[in-house]
Write a protein that holds these residues in place. Sequence first.
Motif, PDB file in Angstrom:
ATOM      1  N   ALA A  11      38.513  19.845 -30.794  1.00  0.00           N
ATOM      2  CA  ALA A  11      38.859  20.833 -29.623  1.00  0.00           C
ATOM      3  C   ALA A  11      38.995  21.888 -30.467  1.00  0.00           C
ATOM      4  O   ALA A  11      39.376  23.191 -29.743  1.00  0.00           O
ATOM      5  CB  ALA A  11      40.183  20.406 -29.002  1.00  0.00           C
ATOM      6  N   GLY A  12      39.018  22.340 -31.650  1.00  0.00           N
ATOM      7  CA  GLY A  12      38.930  23.672 -32.275  1.00  0.00           C
ATOM      8  C   GLY A  12      40.224  23.958 -32.743  1.00  0.00           C
ATOM      9  O   GLY A  12      40.723  25.138 -32.946  1.00  0.00           O
ATOM     10  N   MET A  13      41.206  23.038 -32.868  1.00  0.00           N
ATOM     11  CA  MET A  13      42.554  22.968 -33.149  1.00  0.00           C
ATOM     12  C   MET A  13      42.873  22.573 -34.528  1.00  0.00           C
ATOM     13  O   MET A  13      42.223  21.837 -35.001  1.00  0.00           O
ATOM     14  CB  MET A  13      43.513  22.375 -32.264  1.00  0.00           C
ATOM     15  CG  MET A  13      43.161  22.782 -30.803  1.00  0.00           C
ATOM     16  SD  MET A  13      44.113  21.651 -29.566  1.00  0.00           S
ATOM     17  CE  MET A  13      45.764  22.082 -29.911  1.00  0.00           C
ATOM     18  N   THR A  14      43.716  23.444 -35.343  1.00  0.00           N
ATOM     19  CA  THR A  14      43.995  23.003 -36.591  1.00  0.00           C
ATOM     20  C   THR A  14      45.540  22.829 -36.982  1.00  0.00           C
ATOM     21  O   THR A  14      46.094  23.688 -36.380  1.00  0.00           O
ATOM     22  CB  THR A  14      43.696  24.450 -37.574  1.00  0.00           C
ATOM     23  OG1 THR A  14      42.270  24.673 -37.570  1.00  0.00           O
ATOM     24  CG2 THR A  14      43.871  23.881 -38.892  1.00  0.00           C
ATOM     25  N   VAL A  15      45.770  21.593 -37.410  1.00  0.00           N
ATOM     26  CA  VAL A  15      47.179  21.257 -37.542  1.00  0.00           C
ATOM     27  C   VAL A  15      47.691  21.491 -39.094  1.00  0.00           C
ATOM     28  O   VAL A  15      48.813  21.691 -39.131  1.00  0.00           O
ATOM     29  CB  VAL A  15      47.457  19.717 -37.280  1.00  0.00           C
ATOM     30  CG1 VAL A  15      47.554  19.802 -35.787  1.00  0.00           C
ATOM     31  CG2 VAL A  15      46.405  18.928 -37.939  1.00  0.00           C
ATOM     32  N   ASN A  16      46.803  21.662 -39.901  1.00  0.00           N
ATOM     33  CA  ASN A  16      47.165  21.941 -41.335  1.00  0.00           C
ATOM     34  C   ASN A  16      46.731  23.386 -41.654  1.00  0.00           C
ATOM     35  O   ASN A  16      45.690  23.693 -41.664  1.00  0.00           O
ATOM     36  CB  ASN A  16      46.565  20.911 -42.197  1.00  0.00           C
ATOM     37  CG  ASN A  16      47.213  19.427 -41.954  1.00  0.00           C
ATOM     38  OD1 ASN A  16      48.437  19.298 -41.809  1.00  0.00           O
ATOM     39  ND2 ASN A  16      46.277  18.413 -41.931  1.00  0.00           N
ATOM     40  N   PHE A  17      47.622  24.037 -42.362  1.00  0.00           N
ATOM     41  CA  PHE A  17      47.553  25.252 -42.815  1.00  0.00           C
ATOM     42  C   PHE A  17      47.778  25.513 -44.302  1.00  0.00           C
ATOM     43  O   PHE A  17      49.063  25.548 -44.600  1.00  0.00           O
ATOM     44  CB  PHE A  17      48.192  26.237 -41.920  1.00  0.00           C
ATOM     45  CG  PHE A  17      47.568  26.687 -40.531  1.00  0.00           C
ATOM     46  CD1 PHE A  17      46.687  27.821 -40.351  1.00  0.00           C
ATOM     47  CD2 PHE A  17      47.868  25.766 -39.639  1.00  0.00           C
ATOM     48  CE1 PHE A  17      46.138  27.853 -38.933  1.00  0.00           C
ATOM     49  CE2 PHE A  17      47.401  26.077 -38.374  1.00  0.00           C
ATOM     50  CZ  PHE A  17      46.641  26.845 -37.973  1.00  0.00           C
ATOM     51  N   PRO A  18      46.907  25.513 -45.174  1.00  0.00           N
ATOM     52  CA  PRO A  18      47.191  25.569 -46.623  1.00  0.00           C
ATOM     53  C   PRO A  18      47.775  26.958 -46.960  1.00  0.00           C
ATOM     54  O   PRO A  18      47.240  28.048 -46.789  1.00  0.00           O
ATOM     55  CB  PRO A  18      45.807  25.460 -47.321  1.00  0.00           C
ATOM     56  CG  PRO A  18      44.847  25.442 -46.316  1.00  0.00           C
ATOM     57  CD  PRO A  18      45.446  25.214 -44.971  1.00  0.00           C
ATOM     58  N   LEU A  19      48.812  26.916 -47.802  1.00  0.00           N
ATOM     59  CA  LEU A  19      49.373  28.367 -48.355  1.00  0.00           C
ATOM     60  C   LEU A  19      48.781  28.714 -49.804  1.00  0.00           C
ATOM     61  O   LEU A  19      48.266  28.174 -50.278  1.00  0.00           O
ATOM     62  CB  LEU A  19      50.861  28.153 -48.474  1.00  0.00           C
ATOM     63  CG  LEU A  19      51.665  27.468 -47.243  1.00  0.00           C
ATOM     64  CD1 LEU A  19      53.053  27.454 -47.517  1.00  0.00           C
ATOM     65  CD2 LEU A  19      51.449  28.629 -45.898  1.00  0.00           C
TER      66      LEU A  19
END
Length: 80
Positions: A11-19
């Motif tokens: 769906a083009g959604m991201t749940v993980n965002f690396p810092l």
Amino acid sequence: AALQEISFAAAGMTVNFPLSQTPVTLQSVTVTVDGVVIAQDLGNGWTYDAESNSITFHGDSIPGPDASVVVNYMAPSECN
């Protein structure tokens, strides 16, 4: 969990965002999605994963495909 991540990716959604750096304290982390502050919450918010140094969104707080996600935090610094 794996199937859910596949459906979000489709769906083009991201749940993980690396810092890019490790936060000094978890209390220094502020997360906003489209200008709205998101609470640190396992059910409907975000959590921090120290092993991968990333923010993971949960429940209704998972950003949409074109959402603006901003993570602010204090990072370690060195004085020379």
